[in-house]
Write an enzyme that holds these catalytic residues in place. Structure first.
Site, PDB file in Angstrom:
ATOM      1  N   LYS A 166      23.629 -26.211  38.641  1.00 34.24           N
ATOM      2  CA  LYS A 166      23.542 -27.495  37.922  1.00 34.24           C
ATOM      3  C   LYS A 166      23.348 -28.607  38.945  1.00 34.24           C
ATOM      4  O   LYS A 166      24.293 -29.330  39.290  1.00 34.24           O
ATOM      5  CB  LYS A 166      24.829 -27.729  37.126  1.00 34.24           C
ATOM      6  CG  LYS A 166      24.789 -27.189  35.712  1.00 34.24           C
ATOM      7  CD  LYS A 166      26.075 -27.439  34.979  1.00 34.24           C
ATOM      8  CE  LYS A 166      26.163 -28.786  34.316  1.00 34.24           C
ATOM      9  NZ  LYS A 166      25.321 -28.941  33.121  1.00 34.24           N
TER      10      LYS A 166
HETATM   11  N1  PMP Z   1      21.268 -25.303  30.133  1.00 32.81           N
HETATM   12  C1  PMP Z   1      21.374 -26.531  30.659  1.00 32.81           C
HETATM   13  C2  PMP Z   1      20.163 -27.189  31.215  1.00 32.81           C
HETATM   14  C3  PMP Z   1      22.621 -27.182  30.667  1.00 32.81           C
HETATM   15  O1  PMP Z   1      22.729 -28.414  31.180  1.00 32.81           O
HETATM   16  C4  PMP Z   1      23.737 -26.545  30.117  1.00 32.81           C
HETATM   17  C5  PMP Z   1      25.077 -27.235  30.097  1.00 32.81           C
HETATM   18  N2  PMP Z   1      25.805 -26.979  31.249  1.00 32.81           N
HETATM   19  C6  PMP Z   1      23.574 -25.248  29.585  1.00 32.81           C
HETATM   20  C7  PMP Z   1      22.318 -24.664  29.616  1.00 32.81           C
HETATM   21  C8  PMP Z   1      24.748 -24.499  29.012  1.00 32.81           C
HETATM   22  O2  PMP Z   1      25.659 -24.141  30.020  1.00 32.81           O
HETATM   23  P1  PMP Z   1      27.203 -23.977  29.700  1.00 32.81           P
HETATM   24  O3  PMP Z   1      27.305 -23.109  28.521  1.00 32.81           O
HETATM   25  O4  PMP Z   1      27.784 -23.358  30.937  1.00 32.81           O
HETATM   26  O5  PMP Z   1      27.739 -25.346  29.454  1.00 32.81           O
END
Ligand code: PMP
Length: 321
Positions: A166
């Site tokens: 991220k």
């Molecule tokens: N894709 C993106 C681009 C995101 O920003 C997120 C949010 N973190 C997710 C998928 C989902 O990830 P998570 O379930 O770990 O929050």
């Protein structure tokens, strides 16, 4: 690592973890010279704390896993922060308890290049730091049933910008797509990758149901490895006995799906009922989406003893009026 010398939250507003201590959020400020402000040399996490009224506890969902992803991002971007995984979890529980919110919250850790130095396009030999804030947080997408469009923006390949962490830099892509979608009156955008395969939402992974099978893009199609995605795959297999397939998905396969839903920490599990002005199946939340959503909501708020190991408890301290 101790934080005991730091401020207690009384009536001086919310607190943040900043430069190694807990301080009033109002004092947690960086210089305009900060490298990360100019070049997005940072990685962050989005973690939810879910308020359980009966127990008086905020349950932080999959806390360690989120910090594992943050630390993987730190490794990739040469962000040397002086905290271990255990430190980060402890700092987080401590801040949640001190901020005292007795409601659902969003927890935002950020590791960033704190060096006050611009015109310097590299990662090595630049100071890094870690900061953390918590804010009250409700419904993220603004709707329980989503009307989406396919974005004209494409997800970058991992050879352009790392797609499995991220990084702040990669969010300009999400922000452009979300802006386009919402200005056009949609709730959310579905983004394709360079090959035109379905990738994900702007802050969510995507699933479709096809004749009883759950299908989600392979991570190599440039989707973020989401923990909600991982949680839902596990629940679908072990609780519903569903076959889950990770494979590339074509845009038109989405149009013809029996169900579509998005998953993410902020978005939880939210059904998509319309894509590019076409209803998905009968244009209502489907039975598999609804069942998984119900299980998920019970788990994240600490009401399912079987999955309590995913929930880290934090007991908000009473804040003086
Ligand atoms: N894709 C993106 C681009 C995101 O920003 C997120 C949010 N973190 C997710 C998928 C989902 O990830 P998570 O379930 O770990 O929050």
């Amino acid at each position: 690592m101790s934080t005991t010398q730091n401020h207690q939250n009384s009536n001086d507003g919310p607190l943040a973890f900043f430069k190694g201590e807990v301080v009033p959020l109002a004092d947690a400020k960086v210089s305009v010279m900060t490298h990360a402000l100019h070049y997005a040399t940072a990685v962050f996490e989005g973690i939810r704390g879910n308020w359980n009224e009966e127990k008086g506890v905020v349950y932080i969902f999959r806390l360690r896993e989120h910090y594992e992803r943050l630390l993987r991002g730190c490794r990739l971007l040469m962000l040397d922060i002086p905290y271990s995984l255990d430190d980060l979890c402890r700092i987080t529980v401590d801040l949640v308890e001190r901020n005292g919110y007795r409601e659902d919250i969003y927890i935002r850790p950020l590791a960033y290049k704190s060096a006050e130095l611009v015109a310097n396009l590299k990662l090595q030999d630049l100071a890094s730091d870690f900061t953390l804030i918590t804010v009250p947080f409700g419904n993220y997408l603004g709707s329980d049933l989503l009307r989406c469009c396919t974005s004209t923006w494409r997800r970058p390949e991992d050879t352009m910008i790392p797609t499995h962490i991220k990084s702040s830099a990669s969010y300009i892509n999400s922000i452009l797509a979300k802006t386009e979608a919402t200005l056009a009156g949609f709730d959310e955008a579905i983004i394709l990758n360079q090959s035109g395969r379905v990738c994900e939402g702007t802050g969510e992974n995507i699933f479709m149901v096809d004749r009883g099978r759950l299908i989600t893009p392979v991570l190599e199609d440039n989707a973020l490895p989401g923990y909600t995605r991982e949680t839902i795959i596990q629940l679908a297999q072990s609780e519903l006995g569903l076959e889950v397939v990770e494979r590339s998905i074509d845009r038109t396969q989405l149009y013809l799906a029996d169900e579509i839903f998005l998953t993410g920490t902020a978005a939880h599990l939210t059904p998509v009922i319309e894509l590019d002005n076409r209803p998905i199946a009968d244009g209502k939340a489907g039975p598999i989406s609804s069942k998984l959503q119900e299980m998920y909501f019970k788990i994240v708020v600490g009401r399912d003893p079987k999955y309590l190991h995913w929930c880290t408890p934090a007991v908000p301290r009473l804040v003086a009026a």
